[in-house]
Design an enzyme around this catalytic site. Structure first.
Site, PDB file in Angstrom:
ATOM      1  N   HIS A 311      11.858  19.351  16.297  1.00 48.07           N
ATOM      2  CA  HIS A 311      12.209  20.374  17.376  1.00 48.07           C
ATOM      3  C   HIS A 311      13.335  19.738  18.105  1.00 48.07           C
ATOM      4  O   HIS A 311      13.221  18.329  18.534  1.00 48.07           O
ATOM      5  CB  HIS A 311      11.063  20.739  17.955  1.00 48.07           C
ATOM      6  CG  HIS A 311      11.274  21.947  18.983  1.00 48.07           C
ATOM      7  ND1 HIS A 311      12.049  22.050  20.066  1.00 48.07           N
ATOM      8  CD2 HIS A 311      10.838  23.434  18.673  1.00 48.07           C
ATOM      9  CE1 HIS A 311      12.180  23.242  20.627  1.00 48.07           C
ATOM     10  NE2 HIS A 311      11.456  24.196  19.851  1.00 48.07           N
ATOM     11  N   ASP A 369       7.417  27.248  14.590  1.00 46.41           N
ATOM     12  CA  ASP A 369       8.181  28.056  13.622  1.00 46.41           C
ATOM     13  C   ASP A 369       7.599  28.156  12.458  1.00 46.41           C
ATOM     14  O   ASP A 369       7.453  28.934  11.555  1.00 46.41           O
ATOM     15  CB  ASP A 369       9.800  27.895  13.809  1.00 46.41           C
ATOM     16  CG  ASP A 369      10.332  27.959  15.101  1.00 46.41           C
ATOM     17  OD1 ASP A 369      10.006  29.216  15.603  1.00 46.41           O
ATOM     18  OD2 ASP A 369      11.113  27.208  15.603  1.00 46.41           O
TER      19      ASP A 369
END
Length: 435
Positions: A311, A369
């Site tokens: 991330h 995600d």
């Protein structure tokens, strides 16, 4: 942020020898911030910071992130505690109001949201202007932007009551607008919201029910959806939130500001990440191909990247991912989907990434995600709808940030500077004299 401080940072311009002291501000937690608002007026300089990654554009009391430590707080509450013990309506109230509600406050808030969930009936006809194969985010941008034409009675941003009504309308109507975009693409009749249902249950009912027969929403799936909404509700000054604030700084109405945020979220580097996860899994195609793609992911000269791992903000484990991982397993158990080839591929990829020394060393853990994309697929939600569901969750964060920006007396219209690299001043040359 403190209004004043005795601590300063001295900036020296070596070419002129001029020195200026700039105040340091301390937030509740996090690094200190150098106040450079007078930099240009005092030193004839301004900063160059592409992406604003070292620039605080506002002060806020809503969300705090420490990417190095893997911390995400909403109004001081850790995200894992909220996801474990709360529900989306309670978290929405917290983001908007600053505190968790008591029993009456929560009941009143849920009632206000529930009774705003229907949309103006003329919006029904607005959908018919789109092609059936229109991307849901294109529909969402247009419909949310058009709400200013249908609800112009609550767009005076200077009136707290108008702002509150607009916030309630956006949060309440977003599930209806998104579910209708899905139904329109399928050619199925629109399902209207039911006041007897909770927020997430109502959304799933509008997505998957038809007038032909009764449809019962699984409590486990409704809980999973509610948790997904909590985990995506706000994420500090990301691209879409900054877009909402920038649009709002001009005095634009709230519906236009949220439509701008939706447009920003649409980008594959932002809200489209979970959609990219499914595209990657489809590209890999089979568990047998995983070693090849793992090898490619480690090759610096190969353009292939494992989507849903690591991330930009979190240099440690994404604090939302652990909760989403558990939710993912609950959904797969409920739907008995463990034999789905693509989902089996995803689970094997997760196992390898969590045990491979390369990914551990680089801290490329599965992020939120990765799991949300798997959950949506298991629920039967098409890939094209993934980013719209992200928008559904993030709407509450956008409106909370927008309202905070409106009330901030320090806030000015956004006007970033630039490092100009074009031609210097030159005189116009008539057409017949140009070489």
């Amino acid at each position: 942020m403190s209004a004043s401080t005795k601590e300063t940072v001295t900036v020296t311009n070596n070419s002129t020898g001029k020195q200026v002291d700039f105040p340091l501000h301390s937030g509740t937690i996090g690094p200190k911030v150098m106040d450079i608002r007078s930099l240009y007026s005092q030193m004839d300089l301004f900063t160059y910071d592409p992406g604003f990654t070292s620039t605080g554009s506002c002060k806020s009391t809503i969300t705090y992130i420490d990417g190095d430590e893997g911390v995400l707080l909403h109004r001081g509450y850790p995200i894992d505690q909220l996801a474990e013990h709360s529900d989306f309506m309670e978290v929405a109230y917290l983001l908007l109001k600053g505190e968790l509600p008591n029993v009456k406050e929560k009941a009143d808030f849920i009632k206000a949201i529930t009774y705003h969930s229907m949309v103006h009936e003329q919006i029904n006809f607005f959908y018919r202007g789109f092609r059936r194969d229109s991307h849901p985010m294109a529909v969402l941008c247009a419909v949310v932007g058009s709400m200013a034409a249908f609800y112009h009675d609550s767009i005076d941003i200077h009136l707290p009551k108008d702002r509150m009504i607009a916030q309630h309308r956006l949060i309440a109507k977003m599930p209806t607008i998104i579910a209708w975009a899905y139904k329109y693409a399928l050619g199925q009749p629109f399902m209207y919201p039911k006041n007897s249902m909770g927020y997430s249950e109502n959304f799933l009912h509008m997505m998957f029910a038809t007038p032909c027969e009764e449809y019962k929403v699984s409590p486990i799936l409704a809980k999973a959806m509610d948790r997904i909404l909590i985990l995506h509700a706000d994420h500090e000054q990301n691209a879409s939130t900054s877009t909402v604030r920038l649009a709002g700084s001009s005095g634009a109405n709230p519906f236009a500001c949220i439509a701008a945020g939706i447009a920003s979220l649409w980008g594959p580097a932002h809200g489209g990440a979970n959609e990219a996860v499914l595209a990657m899994l489809q590209e890999i195609g089979s568990i047998d191909h995983i070693p090849e793609y793992i090898k490619r992911a480690k090759d610096k000269d190969d353009n292939f990247r494992l989507m849903g791992f690591g991330h930009r903000v979190y240099k440690n484990y994404d604090p939302r991912a652990k909760i989403m991982q558990r939710t993912c397993k609950e959904v797969l158990d409920e739907l008995d989907m463990h034999d789905d080839p693509l989902l089996k591929l995803a689970m094997e990829l997760e196992r390898i990434a969590l045990s491979d020394e390369y990914f551990i060393e680089k801290k490329l853990y599965p992020n939120v995600d990765f799991y949300s994309g798997i959950i949506f697929r298991a629920m039967g939600i098409p890939t094209s709808m993934f980013t719209s569901l992200f928008a559904l969750a993030r709407t509450v964060g956008w409106v909370a940030q927008w309202n905070e920006m409106i009330e901030d007396t320090d806030q000015k219209i956004g006007r970033p500077r630039q490092l100009y690299m074009g031609a210097p001043k030159r005189d116009f040359v008539p057409l017949n004299k140009r070489p």
